[in-house]
Scaffold this motif. Sequence first.
Motif, PDB file in Angstrom:
ATOM      1  N   PRO A 171      -1.459  -2.225  -8.442  1.00  0.00           N
ATOM      2  CA  PRO A 171      -0.107  -1.776  -8.078  1.00  0.00           C
ATOM      3  C   PRO A 171      -0.102  -0.332  -7.590  1.00  0.00           C
ATOM      4  N   PHE A 172       0.703  -0.073  -6.574  1.00  0.00           N
ATOM      5  CA  PHE A 172       0.888   1.260  -5.993  1.00  0.00           C
ATOM      6  C   PHE A 172      -0.354   1.812  -5.295  1.00  0.00           C
ATOM      7  N   ILE A 173      -1.388   1.003  -5.100  1.00  0.00           N
ATOM      8  CA  ILE A 173      -2.571   1.458  -4.365  1.00  0.00           C
ATOM      9  C   ILE A 173      -2.416   1.038  -2.911  1.00  0.00           C
ATOM     10  N   SER A 174      -2.475   2.021  -2.020  1.00  0.00           N
ATOM     11  CA  SER A 174      -2.261   1.777  -0.600  1.00  0.00           C
ATOM     12  C   SER A 174      -3.459   2.257   0.204  1.00  0.00           C
ATOM     13  N   GLY A 175      -3.359   2.081   1.518  1.00  0.00           N
ATOM     14  CA  GLY A 175      -4.418   2.568   2.390  1.00  0.00           C
ATOM     15  C   GLY A 175      -4.649   4.056   2.248  1.00  0.00           C
ATOM     16  N   LYS A 176      -3.589   4.811   1.939  1.00  0.00           N
ATOM     17  CA  LYS A 176      -3.736   6.264   1.770  1.00  0.00           C
ATOM     18  C   LYS A 176      -4.669   6.583   0.605  1.00  0.00           C
ATOM     19  N   ASP A 177      -4.540   5.827  -0.469  1.00  0.00           N
ATOM     20  CA  ASP A 177      -5.409   6.047  -1.627  1.00  0.00           C
ATOM     21  C   ASP A 177      -6.858   5.694  -1.301  1.00  0.00           C
ATOM     22  N   ASP A 209      -0.524  -1.917   8.113  1.00  0.00           N
ATOM     23  CA  ASP A 209      -0.133  -0.522   7.893  1.00  0.00           C
ATOM     24  C   ASP A 209      -1.182   0.219   7.073  1.00  0.00           C
ATOM     25  N   ASP A 210      -1.769  -0.443   6.079  1.00  0.00           N
ATOM     26  CA  ASP A 210      -2.865   0.157   5.319  1.00  0.00           C
ATOM     27  C   ASP A 210      -4.029   0.504   6.237  1.00  0.00           C
ATOM     28  N   ARG A 211      -4.357  -0.404   7.107  1.00  0.00           N
ATOM     29  CA  ARG A 211      -5.511  -0.213   7.995  1.00  0.00           C
ATOM     30  C   ARG A 211      -5.248   0.907   9.000  1.00  0.00           C
ATOM     31  N   PHE A 212      -4.012   0.978   9.518  1.00  0.00           N
ATOM     32  CA  PHE A 212      -3.671   2.077  10.412  1.00  0.00           C
ATOM     33  C   PHE A 212      -3.846   3.425   9.703  1.00  0.00           C
ATOM     34  N   THR A 213      -3.416   3.491   8.453  1.00  0.00           N
ATOM     35  CA  THR A 213      -3.536   4.730   7.679  1.00  0.00           C
ATOM     36  C   THR A 213      -4.997   5.116   7.488  1.00  0.00           C
ATOM     37  N   ILE A 214      -5.816   4.151   7.133  1.00  0.00           N
ATOM     38  CA  ILE A 214      -7.236   4.426   6.888  1.00  0.00           C
ATOM     39  C   ILE A 214      -7.931   4.871   8.164  1.00  0.00           C
ATOM     40  N   ALA A 215      -7.716   4.142   9.259  1.00  0.00           N
ATOM     41  CA  ALA A 215      -8.341   4.507  10.529  1.00  0.00           C
ATOM     42  C   ALA A 215      -7.837   5.862  11.010  1.00  0.00           C
ATOM     43  N   ASN A 216      -6.542   6.137  10.795  1.00  0.00           N
ATOM     44  CA  ASN A 216      -5.937   7.397  11.195  1.00  0.00           C
ATOM     45  C   ASN A 216      -6.673   8.594  10.607  1.00  0.00           C
ATOM     46  N   MET A 217      -7.063   8.476   9.350  1.00  0.00           N
ATOM     47  CA  MET A 217      -7.684   9.614   8.667  1.00  0.00           C
ATOM     48  C   MET A 217      -9.204   9.588   8.695  1.00  0.00           C
ATOM     49  N   ALA A 218      -9.794   8.712   9.508  1.00  0.00           N
ATOM     50  CA  ALA A 218     -11.251   8.737   9.668  1.00  0.00           C
ATOM     51  C   ALA A 218     -11.712  10.110  10.157  1.00  0.00           C
ATOM     52  N   ILE A 219     -10.915  10.729  11.017  1.00  0.00           N
ATOM     53  CA  ILE A 219     -11.251  12.050  11.536  1.00  0.00           C
ATOM     54  C   ILE A 219     -11.330  13.092  10.427  1.00  0.00           C
ATOM     55  N   GLU A 220     -10.594  12.876   9.333  1.00  0.00           N
ATOM     56  CA  GLU A 220     -10.618  13.847   8.231  1.00  0.00           C
ATOM     57  C   GLU A 220     -11.933  13.808   7.459  1.00  0.00           C
ATOM     58  N   ALA A 221     -12.763  12.801   7.731  1.00  0.00           N
ATOM     59  CA  ALA A 221     -14.134  12.778   7.200  1.00  0.00           C
ATOM     60  C   ALA A 221     -15.121  13.198   8.286  1.00  0.00           C
ATOM     61  N   GLY A 222     -14.592  13.685   9.411  1.00  0.00           N
ATOM     62  CA  GLY A 222     -15.438  14.117  10.515  1.00  0.00           C
ATOM     63  C   GLY A 222     -15.832  13.009  11.468  1.00  0.00           C
ATOM     64  N   ALA A 223     -15.339  11.794  11.245  1.00  0.00           N
ATOM     65  CA  ALA A 223     -15.797  10.633  12.014  1.00  0.00           C
ATOM     66  C   ALA A 223     -15.330  10.687  13.467  1.00  0.00           C
ATOM     67  N   PRO A 401       3.029   7.369  -0.018  1.00  0.00           N
ATOM     68  CA  PRO A 401       4.498   7.356  -0.124  1.00  0.00           C
ATOM     69  C   PRO A 401       4.983   7.062  -1.534  1.00  0.00           C
ATOM     70  N   ALA A 402       4.256   6.242  -2.285  1.00  0.00           N
ATOM     71  CA  ALA A 402       4.672   5.931  -3.657  1.00  0.00           C
ATOM     72  C   ALA A 402       4.624   7.176  -4.533  1.00  0.00           C
ATOM     73  N   VAL A 403       3.529   7.917  -4.450  1.00  0.00           N
ATOM     74  CA  VAL A 403       3.410   9.153  -5.238  1.00  0.00           C
ATOM     75  C   VAL A 403       4.433  10.178  -4.767  1.00  0.00           C
ATOM     76  N   ALA A 404       4.612  10.291  -3.461  1.00  0.00           N
ATOM     77  CA  ALA A 404       5.570  11.259  -2.923  1.00  0.00           C
ATOM     78  C   ALA A 404       6.987  10.953  -3.395  1.00  0.00           C
ATOM     79  N   ALA A 405       7.382   9.686  -3.344  1.00  0.00           N
ATOM     80  CA  ALA A 405       8.731   9.303  -3.763  1.00  0.00           C
ATOM     81  C   ALA A 405       8.943   9.549  -5.255  1.00  0.00           C
ATOM     82  N   ALA A 406       7.944   9.199  -6.052  1.00  0.00           N
ATOM     83  CA  ALA A 406       8.049   9.421  -7.497  1.00  0.00           C
ATOM     84  C   ALA A 406       8.154  10.913  -7.803  1.00  0.00           C
ATOM     85  N   SER A 407       7.387  11.709  -7.074  1.00  0.00           N
ATOM     86  CA  SER A 407       7.399  13.157  -7.296  1.00  0.00           C
ATOM     87  C   SER A 407       8.732  13.772  -6.905  1.00  0.00           C
TER      88      SER A 407
END
Length: 420
Positions: A171-177, A209-223, A401-407
């Motif tokens: 629960p609450f685990i998304s592509g961002k995580d 949407d999970d996959r878009f998020t993961i691929a989006n941040m591939a660059i943040e690992a230098g990819a 978004p789940a963590v952000a909304a809760a916060s």
Amino acid sequence: MGMTMTEKILAAHAGLPSVTAGQLIEADLDLVLGNDITTPVAIDVIGNVKKEGVFDKDKIALVMDHFVPNKDIKSAEHCKMVRNFACRNNITNYFDVGEMGIEHALLPEKGLVVAGDAVIGADSHTCTYGALGAFSTGVGSTDMAAGMATGKAWFKVPSAIKVVLHGKPGPFISGKDVILYLIGEIGVDGALYQSLEFTGDGVSYLTMDDRFTIANMAIEAGAKNGIFPVDDLTLEYISAHSERKPVIYEADPDAEYVKTIDIDLSTLRPTVAYPHLPENTHPVEEAKDIAIDQVVIGSCTNGRISDLRIAADIMKGRKVKKGIRVIIIPATQKIYLEAMEKGYLKTFIEAGAVVSTPTCGPCLGGYMGILASGEKCVSTTNRNFVGRMGAVDSEIYLASPAVAAASALTGYITDPADID
């Protein structure tokens, strides 16, 4: 020797039977992308070499999204320059106020990218389209100019890292995580100029949407790029958004990878990246005592309808903590409209949040949420560098978004599972 997905796509677009990591190639392009910040530079380059016209008016996408609606005179002049260029060259896919969206959410939604494409964009998060089984990567404005003029780009074929996803997320685990966990494991240069190729039975549990998020941040690992296999869910998405026929490439069984990384999705926890790098990751329970001033839910990483749905589910019938500024930014006009029809916008406003027109806005420190000295923000964006969202001593905590909304409800970083 077999080829990876990325190698097969690049070989096909270079007109070669095969390619190998490190090889220099020239490839035909299916799409060239620019925005209101990077396109003016590309237009100047084209003018300096006295090139007239573009290679294909249907294969260029110009999206006004970073400072749109314009925040000042300079941003207005930039957009005017791009608008005039688009008119002179009859660019089919020009998107401005009223039909715009954040580029990396808008292009898949418009069906402009399908599986098997080769795409460049003068924006580092162009790697988003790997979620569709395309090769897509960010380039500089000069390369964008060359792409618009010739329809070609040169590449050094990247080596690849195989990321095997196992199990079902909790629960609450998304592509961002998932992507924050991976970046935390390998670092911001852990995949430098390499292809992150995702596979494994766990992929089937990830939404588009999970996959878009993961691929989006591939660059943040230098990819150089991130890419997912094309499955039934991918084809369903493409069919719903595009009339173009996808071309499916699969990695060969004997494809060569620099290394293999295994991730058990069932063990992941909601993850937060502390300042000032995306690799500085911690499980949410370690961050519970960090007080915040602002929450941003949006961006090309997490401004899609599923992101807004999970945030609305958490915030419905509740109030934002007094003194906390909460900014919600749907990624496209279509997403904005759907969120309105589903009642999400009403939920956000009644909770005490503000809802913006689609824009990159605060993600790059542009506008619509700049941080003052010493302020802390939980954000669903993709970068938390020093001064990224405002003052150099402000702090950005990247989260789902789940963590952000809760916060937003508690005023400090919060596990969504703790919201009653």
